[in-house]
Design a protein around this motif. Sequence first.
Motif, PDB file in Angstrom:
ATOM      1  N   ARG A 160      57.557  30.064  71.433  1.00  0.00           N
ATOM      2  CA  ARG A 160      58.779  29.429  71.931  1.00  0.00           C
ATOM      3  C   ARG A 160      58.904  28.072  71.264  1.00  0.00           C
ATOM      4  O   ARG A 160      57.981  27.268  71.314  1.00  0.00           O
ATOM      5  N   VAL A 161      60.040  27.858  70.596  1.00  0.00           N
ATOM      6  CA  VAL A 161      60.284  26.603  69.896  1.00  0.00           C
ATOM      7  C   VAL A 161      61.657  26.081  70.286  1.00  0.00           C
ATOM      8  O   VAL A 161      62.535  26.855  70.666  1.00  0.00           O
ATOM      9  N   PRO A 162      61.852  24.762  70.164  1.00  0.00           N
ATOM     10  CA  PRO A 162      63.184  24.211  70.438  1.00  0.00           C
ATOM     11  C   PRO A 162      64.205  24.796  69.455  1.00  0.00           C
ATOM     12  O   PRO A 162      63.863  25.181  68.328  1.00  0.00           O
ATOM     13  N   GLU A 163      65.441  24.855  69.887  1.00  0.00           N
ATOM     14  CA  GLU A 163      66.488  25.470  69.074  1.00  0.00           C
ATOM     15  C   GLU A 163      66.633  24.798  67.712  1.00  0.00           C
ATOM     16  O   GLU A 163      66.810  25.477  66.696  1.00  0.00           O
ATOM     17  N   ASP A 164      66.534  23.454  67.654  1.00  0.00           N
ATOM     18  CA  ASP A 164      66.688  22.775  66.368  1.00  0.00           C
ATOM     19  C   ASP A 164      65.548  23.129  65.412  1.00  0.00           C
ATOM     20  O   ASP A 164      65.752  23.283  64.207  1.00  0.00           O
ATOM     21  N   MET A 165      64.327  23.313  65.935  1.00  0.00           N
ATOM     22  CA  MET A 165      63.206  23.715  65.089  1.00  0.00           C
ATOM     23  C   MET A 165      63.413  25.143  64.590  1.00  0.00           C
ATOM     24  O   MET A 165      63.172  25.444  63.417  1.00  0.00           O
ATOM     25  N   TYR A 166      63.876  26.009  65.461  1.00  0.00           N
ATOM     26  CA  TYR A 166      64.165  27.398  65.080  1.00  0.00           C
ATOM     27  C   TYR A 166      65.209  27.436  63.970  1.00  0.00           C
ATOM     28  O   TYR A 166      65.032  28.130  62.963  1.00  0.00           O
ATOM     29  N   ASN A 167      66.282  26.686  64.134  1.00  0.00           N
ATOM     30  CA  ASN A 167      67.345  26.663  63.119  1.00  0.00           C
ATOM     31  C   ASN A 167      66.822  26.140  61.788  1.00  0.00           C
ATOM     32  O   ASN A 167      67.166  26.667  60.726  1.00  0.00           O
ATOM     33  N   PHE A 168      65.982  25.105  61.820  1.00  0.00           N
ATOM     34  CA  PHE A 168      65.388  24.578  60.603  1.00  0.00           C
ATOM     35  C   PHE A 168      64.557  25.646  59.915  1.00  0.00           C
ATOM     36  O   PHE A 168      64.646  25.852  58.699  1.00  0.00           O
ATOM     37  N   MET A 169      63.731  26.343  60.682  1.00  0.00           N
ATOM     38  CA  MET A 169      62.850  27.353  60.104  1.00  0.00           C
ATOM     39  C   MET A 169      63.639  28.538  59.544  1.00  0.00           C
ATOM     40  O   MET A 169      63.308  29.059  58.476  1.00  0.00           O
ATOM     41  N   ILE A 170      64.689  28.948  60.228  1.00  0.00           N
ATOM     42  CA  ILE A 170      65.513  30.049  59.731  1.00  0.00           C
ATOM     43  C   ILE A 170      66.203  29.634  58.435  1.00  0.00           C
ATOM     44  O   ILE A 170      66.242  30.396  57.464  1.00  0.00           O
ATOM     45  N   ASP A 171      66.736  28.411  58.388  1.00  0.00           N
ATOM     46  CA  ASP A 171      67.370  27.915  57.158  1.00  0.00           C
ATOM     47  C   ASP A 171      66.363  27.857  56.019  1.00  0.00           C
ATOM     48  O   ASP A 171      66.661  28.251  54.891  1.00  0.00           O
ATOM     49  N   ASP A 172      65.163  27.364  56.298  1.00  0.00           N
ATOM     50  CA  ASP A 172      64.112  27.264  55.292  1.00  0.00           C
ATOM     51  C   ASP A 172      63.716  28.656  54.800  1.00  0.00           C
ATOM     52  O   ASP A 172      63.551  28.879  53.600  1.00  0.00           O
TER      53      ASP A 172
END
Length: 49
Positions: free
Chosen positions: A11-23
């Motif tokens: 479980r990660v914060p939404e902003d971290m998830y979005n960063f990782m998906i973009d990366d």
Amino acid sequence: MDMIHMKIDVRVPEDMYNFMIDDANLMKLSFEGLVLLYIKERMEREKGK
């Protein structure tokens, strides 16, 4: 090399998830591939010490 099957629930914060998906998309990797790349890079740094 022996392979071990792992299933991880994270479980990660939404902003971290979005960063990782973009990366992952920029590197043309799956989310799982990105996580494995991070771990591999960390292992290589530790071996270099």
